[in-house]
Design an enzyme around this catalytic site. Structure first.
Site, short mmCIF file in Angstrom:
data_model
loop_
_atom_site.label_atom_id
_atom_site.label_comp_id
_atom_site.label_asym_id
_atom_site.label_seq_id
_atom_site.Cartn_x
_atom_site.Cartn_y
_atom_site.Cartn_z
N CYS A 30 -4.02 -1.94 2.56
CA CYS A 30 -4.52 -3.30 2.38
C CYS A 30 -4.81 -3.90 3.75
O CYS A 30 -4.24 -3.50 4.75
CB CYS A 30 -3.50 -4.18 1.66
SG CYS A 30 -3.29 -3.76 -0.08
N HIS A 77 1.52 15.74 -1.77
CA HIS A 77 2.15 16.72 -2.66
C HIS A 77 1.57 18.10 -2.37
O HIS A 77 0.38 18.23 -2.10
CB HIS A 77 1.89 16.37 -4.13
CG HIS A 77 2.29 14.99 -4.52
ND1 HIS A 77 3.58 14.67 -4.88
CD2 HIS A 77 1.59 13.85 -4.60
CE1 HIS A 77 3.65 13.38 -5.15
NE2 HIS A 77 2.45 12.86 -5.00
N SER A 116 0.85 -1.18 0.00
CA SER A 116 0.00 0.00 0.00
C SER A 116 0.88 1.23 0.00
O SER A 116 2.10 1.14 0.01
CB SER A 116 -0.91 0.00 1.23
OG SER A 116 -1.62 -1.22 1.33
#
Length: 267
Positions: free
Chosen positions: A139, A116, A111
């Site tokens: 996950c 950003h 995962s």
């Protein structure tokens, strides 16, 4: 859906949360706009983003295994965290960096988490924007939804867009396929009511596909909070109203994804 239902083998469901915010600011001159970008770069540099993502990893009971980051010139950075699902003591490596706008990536076992930042301005427009994108994919039994209140509180959020999707399937001990392992009606159910009261929110959900989408727009504009290096009382009342209208127009366009005003909001 019974959350305590026992699963056969590893829980193969992938739960993905995309969290996007915009912070809006008024800066009249190009110099003021550049100063705001520099200020934002300092406030949300890779070191602070690293701390935020470590907190997120801890909240979803993940262990950080490794950290790598890169700062860019004139602005921007990328950071990668490798983490595992099982809870182990975290070993933080907060490398010092002179970051400007930043990107942060964290990887869970099969995962990932990414962050950003995107400061943006244009000399012909007096409104400056700062965007943050966060993606968390997990996950197993982990769900990233419980991190929403923390993430919203970590940034000045005027516009928030959230997408949540559960993919794949897992099986019960009896062999029945489960396409989602927790009750889900709306992303808003995972956000504190005090926070929700500050925003107008809409949902666009595809329940059969386990896809959930929520957009939120700040209701009230306290002008002083949107002025960079300017006191609201230095401005004539007419200018205050014009600036407030300009800020609101920018927010509505970003929220709707349509250039309704065609730069008519410039002051």
């Amino acid at each position: 859906m019974n959350q305590k239902r026992k699963i056969y083998g590893f829980n193969n469901l992938t739960k993905s949360l995309s969290f996007n915010i915009y912070d809006i600011c008024y800066a009249k001159s190009e110099r003021a706009q550049k100063d705001y970008i520099a200020y934002i770069d300092e406030q949300y540099n890779s070191e602070r983003l690293t701390k935020i993502l470590f907190d997120v990893a801890e909240m979803i009971n993940a262990t950080v295994l490794n950290v790598a980051k890169q700062d860019y010139d004139p602005q921007g950075a990328s950071v990668v965290l490798l983490v595992s699902e099982k809870s182990k003591p975290m070993e933080e490596e907060h490398a010092k960096s002179g970051s400007s706008d930043s990107a942060f990536v964290a990887h869970l076992d099969k995962s990932h988490i990414t962050v950003h930042t995107y400061p943006e301005y244009h000399p012909e427009n007096t409104v400056v924007t700062f965007r943050v994108d966060i993606d968390v994919a997990t996950c197993g039994t982990i769900t990233p939804l419980k991190t929403l209140d923390y993430l919203i509180g970590s940034f000045d959020s005027d516009i928030i867009t959230m997408d949540y999707r559960v993919r794949g399937f897992t099986r019960t001990l009896e062999g029945k396929k489960l396409y989602i392992d927790h009750a889900m009606t709306s992303i808003q159910d995972y956000i504190d009511e005090k926070t929700l009261k500050k925003y107008d929110a809409i949902d666009i959900n595809m329940y059969q596909a386990n896809i959930f989408h929520t957009k939120m727009l700040i209701k009230e504009i306290d002008l002083q909070n949107y002025l960079f290096n300017t006191d609201v009382y230095e401005l004539p009342p007419k200018n205050r109203l014009t600036i407030t209208d300009s800020l609101r127009r920018e927010m509505i366009e970003i929220f709707s994804g349509i250039n309704v005003y065609d730069n008519a909001g410039a002051v």
